[in-house]
Motif scaffolding. Structure first.
Motif, PDB file in Angstrom:
ATOM      1  N   HIS A   1       0.830  -1.203   0.000  1.00  0.00           N
ATOM      2  CA  HIS A   1       0.000   0.000   0.000  1.00  0.00           C
ATOM      3  C   HIS A   1       0.870   1.261   0.000  1.00  0.00           C
ATOM      4  O   HIS A   1       0.604   2.202  -0.738  1.00  0.00           O
ATOM      5  N   LYS A   2       1.908   1.265   0.811  1.00  0.00           N
ATOM      6  CA  LYS A   2       2.817   2.422   0.859  1.00  0.00           C
ATOM      7  C   LYS A   2       3.475   2.645  -0.505  1.00  0.00           C
ATOM      8  O   LYS A   2       3.569   3.774  -0.975  1.00  0.00           O
ATOM      9  N   ALA A   3       3.915   1.566  -1.129  1.00  0.00           N
ATOM     10  CA  ALA A   3       4.534   1.682  -2.450  1.00  0.00           C
ATOM     11  C   ALA A   3       3.536   2.208  -3.470  1.00  0.00           C
ATOM     12  O   ALA A   3       3.885   3.053  -4.314  1.00  0.00           O
ATOM     13  N   PHE A   4       2.300   1.752  -3.423  1.00  0.00           N
ATOM     14  CA  PHE A   4       1.260   2.235  -4.329  1.00  0.00           C
ATOM     15  C   PHE A   4       1.028   3.729  -4.112  1.00  0.00           C
ATOM     16  O   PHE A   4       0.900   4.494  -5.058  1.00  0.00           O
ATOM     17  N   GLU A   5       0.948   4.133  -2.841  1.00  0.00           N
ATOM     18  CA  GLU A   5       0.734   5.554  -2.536  1.00  0.00           C
ATOM     19  C   GLU A   5       1.885   6.399  -3.038  1.00  0.00           C
ATOM     20  O   GLU A   5       1.676   7.432  -3.675  1.00  0.00           O
TER      21      GLU A   5
ATOM     22  N   ALA B   1       3.915   5.817  -5.382  1.00  0.00           N
ATOM     23  CA  ALA B   1       3.974   5.811  -6.841  1.00  0.00           C
ATOM     24  C   ALA B   1       2.772   6.536  -7.470  1.00  0.00           C
ATOM     25  O   ALA B   1       2.691   6.661  -8.693  1.00  0.00           O
ATOM     26  N   GLY B   2       1.854   6.991  -6.627  1.00  0.00           N
ATOM     27  CA  GLY B   2       0.668   7.653  -7.146  1.00  0.00           C
ATOM     28  C   GLY B   2      -0.321   6.693  -7.767  1.00  0.00           C
ATOM     29  O   GLY B   2      -1.092   7.063  -8.644  1.00  0.00           O
ATOM     30  N   ALA B   3      -0.313   5.454  -7.299  1.00  0.00           N
ATOM     31  CA  ALA B   3      -1.173   4.436  -7.885  1.00  0.00           C
ATOM     32  C   ALA B   3      -2.427   4.180  -7.068  1.00  0.00           C
ATOM     33  O   ALA B   3      -3.188   3.252  -7.363  1.00  0.00           O
ATOM     34  N   VAL B   4      -2.673   4.993  -6.042  1.00  0.00           N
ATOM     35  CA  VAL B   4      -3.865   4.798  -5.216  1.00  0.00           C
ATOM     36  C   VAL B   4      -4.921   5.807  -5.613  1.00  0.00           C
ATOM     37  O   VAL B   4      -4.627   6.964  -5.818  1.00  0.00           O
TER      38      VAL B   4
END
Length: 103
Positions: A94-98, A100-103
């Motif tokens: 989730h942190k990586a998605f956030e 990367a702007g993927a959330v």
């Protein structure tokens, strides 16, 4: 629905720390009065949350039709190691998605 129960309340918890009944959309987590092995587990709240995340992953996979029939991969979606990996890594993912702007 999510329930926290003792082994006395649900006999299936004598052999499992938790389970997901995909037919009723019910997750049951074993509620411990004390750690099963005090020398190994000191924070049962953390342990119960790990089990809950594990069962939630099972629930999503069952809901997606991947619980028992995962094509030619011998039911990878029901593989306990795979479920644990997803459940344990969810915060990092989730942190990586956030980030990367993927959330």
């Amino acid at each position: 629905m999510i329930s926290f129960m003792s082994c006395e309340q649900d006999k299936q918890l004598k052999i499992n720390d938790g389970y997901c009944d995909h037919t009723t959309r019910h997750i049951v987590i074993r509620k411990y009065d004390r750690p099963p092995k005090p020398e190994q587990l000191q924070d049962m709240d953390v342990h119960e949350k790990q089990i809950l995340r594990h069962e939630i992953v099972h629930a999503f996979l069952f809901e997606s039709g991947l619980g028992n029939d995962s094509a030619k991969a011998k039911a990878w979606a029901a593989n306990e190691e795979m479920i644990d990996w997803i459940a344990f890594q969810h915060e990092k993912l989730h942190k990586a998605f956030e980030e990367a702007g993927a959330v």
